[in-house]
Design a protein around this motif. Sequence first.
Motif, PDB file in Angstrom:
ATOM      1  N   GLY A   1       0.811  -1.304  -0.122  1.00  0.00           N
ATOM      2  CA  GLY A   1      -0.224   0.031   0.121  1.00  0.00           C
ATOM      3  C   GLY A   1       0.702   1.110  -0.096  1.00  0.00           C
ATOM      4  O   GLY A   1       0.588   2.257  -0.446  1.00  0.00           O
TER       5      GLY A   1
ATOM      6  N   GLY B   1       0.571   4.403  -2.449  1.00  0.00           N
ATOM      7  CA  GLY B   1       0.323   5.799  -1.724  1.00  0.00           C
ATOM      8  C   GLY B   1       1.509   6.854  -2.106  1.00  0.00           C
ATOM      9  O   GLY B   1       1.270   8.025  -2.622  1.00  0.00           O
TER      10      GLY B   1
ATOM     11  N   ILE C   1      -6.223   9.135   5.521  1.00  0.00           N
ATOM     12  CA  ILE C   1      -6.232   7.881   4.925  1.00  0.00           C
ATOM     13  C   ILE C   1      -5.518   6.771   5.960  1.00  0.00           C
ATOM     14  O   ILE C   1      -6.325   5.609   6.158  1.00  0.00           O
TER      15      ILE C   1
ATOM     16  N   LEU D   1      -8.087   6.213   8.980  1.00  0.00           N
ATOM     17  CA  LEU D   1      -9.323   5.295   8.503  1.00  0.00           C
ATOM     18  C   LEU D   1      -8.677   3.853   8.114  1.00  0.00           C
ATOM     19  O   LEU D   1      -9.535   2.878   8.819  1.00  0.00           O
ATOM     20  N   GLY D   2      -7.475   3.526   7.734  1.00  0.00           N
ATOM     21  CA  GLY D   2      -7.012   2.410   7.618  1.00  0.00           C
ATOM     22  C   GLY D   2      -6.746   1.730   9.062  1.00  0.00           C
ATOM     23  O   GLY D   2      -7.003   0.457   9.487  1.00  0.00           O
TER      24      GLY D   2
ATOM     25  N   TYR E   1     -10.874  -7.810   6.345  1.00  0.00           N
ATOM     26  CA  TYR E   1     -10.948  -6.802   6.949  1.00  0.00           C
ATOM     27  C   TYR E   1      -9.460  -6.093   7.464  1.00  0.00           C
ATOM     28  O   TYR E   1      -9.279  -4.870   7.186  1.00  0.00           O
TER      29      TYR E   1
ATOM     30  N   ALA F   1      -7.512  -5.521   4.349  1.00  0.00           N
ATOM     31  CA  ALA F   1      -7.917  -4.261   3.866  1.00  0.00           C
ATOM     32  C   ALA F   1      -7.394  -2.951   4.547  1.00  0.00           C
ATOM     33  O   ALA F   1      -7.066  -1.775   3.923  1.00  0.00           O
ATOM     34  N   GLY F   2      -7.515  -2.859   6.066  1.00  0.00           N
ATOM     35  CA  GLY F   2      -7.117  -1.958   6.770  1.00  0.00           C
ATOM     36  C   GLY F   2      -5.659  -1.626   6.645  1.00  0.00           C
ATOM     37  O   GLY F   2      -5.009  -0.671   6.558  1.00  0.00           O
TER      38      GLY F   2
ATOM     39  N   LEU G   1      -4.704   0.045   3.294  1.00  0.00           N
ATOM     40  CA  LEU G   1      -5.384   1.480   3.441  1.00  0.00           C
ATOM     41  C   LEU G   1      -4.402   2.224   4.270  1.00  0.00           C
ATOM     42  O   LEU G   1      -3.872   3.295   3.945  1.00  0.00           O
TER      43      LEU G   1
ATOM     44  N   CYS H   1      -1.222   2.736   2.434  1.00  0.00           N
ATOM     45  CA  CYS H   1      -1.265   3.912   1.408  1.00  0.00           C
ATOM     46  C   CYS H   1      -0.858   5.426   2.103  1.00  0.00           C
ATOM     47  O   CYS H   1      -0.769   6.117   1.793  1.00  0.00           O
ATOM     48  N   GLY H   2      -1.730   5.322   3.332  1.00  0.00           N
ATOM     49  CA  GLY H   2      -1.391   6.576   3.974  1.00  0.00           C
ATOM     50  C   GLY H   2      -0.059   7.004   4.167  1.00  0.00           C
ATOM     51  O   GLY H   2       0.445   8.021   4.384  1.00  0.00           O
TER      52      GLY H   2
END
Length: 65
Positions: free
Chosen positions: A2, A6, A29, A32-33, A45, A48-49, A52, A55-56
């Motif tokens: 990620g 990012g 971001i 949220l992750g 999940y 996915a976190g 994310l 990416c941040g």
Amino acid sequence: GGAFFGAGFAGLAGDHLGRRLTIMMGALIFILGGGLQTGAQTVDYLYAGRALAGCGVGFLTMIIR
């Protein structure tokens, strides 16, 4: 993985939004992750976190350095 994507998007975001807004967007971001990881009920999940949040981190690493 990620963080790789990012970092790629941070350059474009930095050109269009400016440094301050890009840092705020990267932090959002990441938050949220982290929230998705915290509330994860299944391993899907959690992954996915992680993606994310990564990416941040990539956003923040690219724009700050």
